[in-house]
Scaffold this active site. Structure first.
Site, PDB file in Angstrom:
ATOM      1  N   TYR B 119       0.836  -1.195   0.000  1.00  0.00           N
ATOM      2  CA  TYR B 119       0.000   0.000   0.000  1.00  0.00           C
ATOM      3  C   TYR B 119       0.872   1.247   0.000  1.00  0.00           C
ATOM      4  O   TYR B 119       1.937   1.272   0.633  1.00  0.00           O
ATOM      5  CB  TYR B 119      -0.884   0.053   1.258  1.00  0.00           C
ATOM      6  CG  TYR B 119      -2.053  -0.888   1.218  1.00  0.00           C
ATOM      7  CD1 TYR B 119      -3.270  -0.492   0.676  1.00  0.00           C
ATOM      8  CD2 TYR B 119      -1.946  -2.179   1.741  1.00  0.00           C
ATOM      9  CE1 TYR B 119      -4.352  -1.358   0.654  1.00  0.00           C
ATOM     10  CE2 TYR B 119      -3.025  -3.047   1.716  1.00  0.00           C
ATOM     11  CZ  TYR B 119      -4.229  -2.629   1.172  1.00  0.00           C
ATOM     12  OH  TYR B 119      -5.293  -3.483   1.150  1.00  0.00           O
ATOM     13  N   TYR B 158      -0.417  -9.910   0.317  1.00  0.00           N
ATOM     14  CA  TYR B 158       0.588  -9.310   1.194  1.00  0.00           C
ATOM     15  C   TYR B 158       0.575  -9.962   2.575  1.00  0.00           C
ATOM     16  O   TYR B 158      -0.438 -10.478   3.030  1.00  0.00           O
ATOM     17  CB  TYR B 158       0.391  -7.791   1.282  1.00  0.00           C
ATOM     18  CG  TYR B 158      -0.931  -7.295   1.832  1.00  0.00           C
ATOM     19  CD1 TYR B 158      -1.166  -7.236   3.205  1.00  0.00           C
ATOM     20  CD2 TYR B 158      -1.937  -6.860   0.973  1.00  0.00           C
ATOM     21  CE1 TYR B 158      -2.375  -6.756   3.699  1.00  0.00           C
ATOM     22  CE2 TYR B 158      -3.154  -6.381   1.459  1.00  0.00           C
ATOM     23  CZ  TYR B 158      -3.351  -6.334   2.818  1.00  0.00           C
ATOM     24  OH  TYR B 158      -4.550  -5.873   3.304  1.00  0.00           O
ATOM     25  N   HIS B 171      -7.029  -8.529  -2.703  1.00  0.00           N
ATOM     26  CA  HIS B 171      -8.375  -7.987  -2.517  1.00  0.00           C
ATOM     27  C   HIS B 171      -8.397  -6.507  -2.826  1.00  0.00           C
ATOM     28  O   HIS B 171      -7.367  -5.826  -2.755  1.00  0.00           O
ATOM     29  CB  HIS B 171      -8.865  -8.221  -1.080  1.00  0.00           C
ATOM     30  CG  HIS B 171      -7.961  -7.587  -0.059  1.00  0.00           C
ATOM     31  ND1 HIS B 171      -6.843  -8.227   0.416  1.00  0.00           N
ATOM     32  CD2 HIS B 171      -7.987  -6.376   0.533  1.00  0.00           C
ATOM     33  CE1 HIS B 171      -6.231  -7.432   1.281  1.00  0.00           C
ATOM     34  NE2 HIS B 171      -6.889  -6.295   1.367  1.00  0.00           N
TER      35      HIS B 171
HETATM   36 FE   LIG Z   1      -6.067  -4.648   2.464  1.00  0.00          FE
END
Ligand SMILES: [Fe+3]
Lengths: 180, 250
Positions: B119, B158, B171
């Site tokens: 992220y 992850y 996802h």
């Molecule tokens: Fe997530």
């Protein structure tokens, strides 16, 4: 039809959900604006630094107006609210110490602000209500035992400031709601 | 003592057996689901208090409009000067209420990891590369048929720290609004056939197999764009009190 199940908001919603001015629900400089603030705590009494709160108050129109999250058409970035329209919707993330605050107008028609709580570790959001008038009465409050009822009543710190803490678990756990 | 995948998988199996024994459908995860360790101190112990309040503020909801989105927002591959790395995908579907009616003109927000499973968030310490051409955030409004559509890249799996060797299946996080505040939904869309499904306590927190299947998108070849992207379809049904979805009074 069967609903799509809920899943946790997780820890990494930061670029997606909070937006500048998310807690500035009252139009800029409105003379009636109030501040509502508090902390979110977990079952061990520790502040939750990654909760996300949404506020909803329909106001006089009983319906929302667009414009809470205006986007800059050039950059795609947030342009902020228009400073004039009361949309009734607010969204704030808690800070590292679990604190949040909003500035809004007193609720119209009902004595409460509607809240929706999201957090990492919370698989399905939780609804509650912050009643701003300590003397408020309605069927929900009337049905609760006094100790439980107290968790929905904001404390008035001064005429324009209300304190509302949210406890997800434990002896002073906030009353959370299920709508039927 | 280190908490292993074996320990968590055993807990997941116990919860699944307990659910099956009830013989009832459960559409949502229980808020307290022990295999997901972060849930332990973050779920209420008291039952929810039922509100039957047809005049309540919660039966209306925020509205969003053309000022709240830009054309750029639904294409996550065009938000920087270059192309992001990864397998380009288009994700589309309809947002419906429990009565099967389209939810029109409402906001859909998504966020996701990049193709490497990282992220663009300071607190994500996974040592996979960041992609300077990908933030992983998008939004759009549903159209007159309740349809949403995004162009993005397929996110990577992850690791996370729920237990030793814990990995999340790929996802995309979704946030949705209906016409009532009580229809609010935050959830995650998964990709078909992911081998990580049985190991993931967040997906498995939905203990009902039929409900869990509703979180998995379908690969749809007709949605794939030649020389461009692979297509996935995922329809979303918003929950809410009876008053928001029966035909009464409409
Ligand atoms: Fe997530």
């Amino acid at each position: 039809m069967h609903p799509t199940p809920s899943q946790t908001v997780g820890p990494f919603y930061g670029y997606a959900l909070p937006f500048p001015g998310g807690g500035e629900i009252a139009p800029v400089g409105h003379p009636d604006a109030i501040t509502v603030h508090g902390y979110v705590y977990d079952g061990a009494g520790a502040p939750i630094p990654d909760a996300l709160l949404e506020f909803w108050q329909p106001g006089h129109a009983r319906a929302g107006k667009p414009g809470s999250m205006r986007r800059d058409p050039v950059t795609g970035g947030f342009a902020g609210r228009d400073g004039v329209t009361f949309t009734g919707f607010g969204r704030v993330a808690t800070a590292a110490d679990g604190h949040w605050s909003i500035r809004t107008l007193p609720p119209a028609g009902v004595p409460y602000l509607s809240l929706c709580v999201f957090a990492r570790g919370l698989l399905h959001h939780l609804y509650t209500r912050a009643y701003l008038d300590p003397a408020a009465t309605d069927p929900l409050l009337a049905a609760l035992a006094p100790g439980r009822r107290a968790t929905l009543l904001a404390a008035q710190e001064d005429p324009r400031t209300h304190r509302f803490d949210i406890r997800l678990q434990g002896p002073e756990e906030t009353v959370f709601l299920d709508f039927r | 003592m280190t908490l292993t995948q074996h320990d968590i998988s055993r807990e997941i199996a116990r919860q699944a057996t307990a659910h099956a024994a009830t013989g009832e459908a459960a559409h949502h995860p229980a808020r307290g689901y022990a295999p997901y360790r972060s849930s332990r101190l973050r779920h209420p112990g008291q039952p929810l208090v039922t509100v039957q309040d047809p005049e309540g503020a919660e039966l209306s909801g925020p509205a969003f409009g053309l000022t709240d989105v830009t054309e750029l927002d639904a294409d996550l591959t065009r938000q920087h000067t270059g192309e992001p790395l990864g397998e380009r995908i288009t994700v589309t579907g309809r947002v419906l209420d429990r009565g099967g009616r389209p939810v029109r003109g409402q906001l859909v927000e998504i966020w996701q990891a990049n193709a490497s499973g990282r992220y663009a968030h300071q607190r994500d310490r996974h040592r996979a590369p960041l992609d300077p051409h990908f933030t992983g955030v998008g939004r759009c409004l549903t159209d007159a048929q309740g349809q949403y559509a995004f162009t993005t890249v397929r996110p990577g799996a992850y690791p996370w720290r729920n237990h030793h060797n814990a990995w999340r299946p790929a996802h995309i996080h979704f946030s949705l609004f209906g016409t009532a505040f009580t229809q609010r939904l935050v959830t995650q869309m998964y990709f078909p056939g992911d081998p990580l499904f049985p190991y993931d306590p967040i997906l498995q927190s939905v203990t009902d197999p039929a409900a869990r299947a509703r979180l998995v998108a379908t690969y749809d070849h007709d949605l794939s764009v030649p020389e461009w992207s692979l297509g996935y379809r995922w329809d979303i049904v918003l929950d809410g009190p009876t008053a928001t979805w029966t035909e009464e009074g409409r």
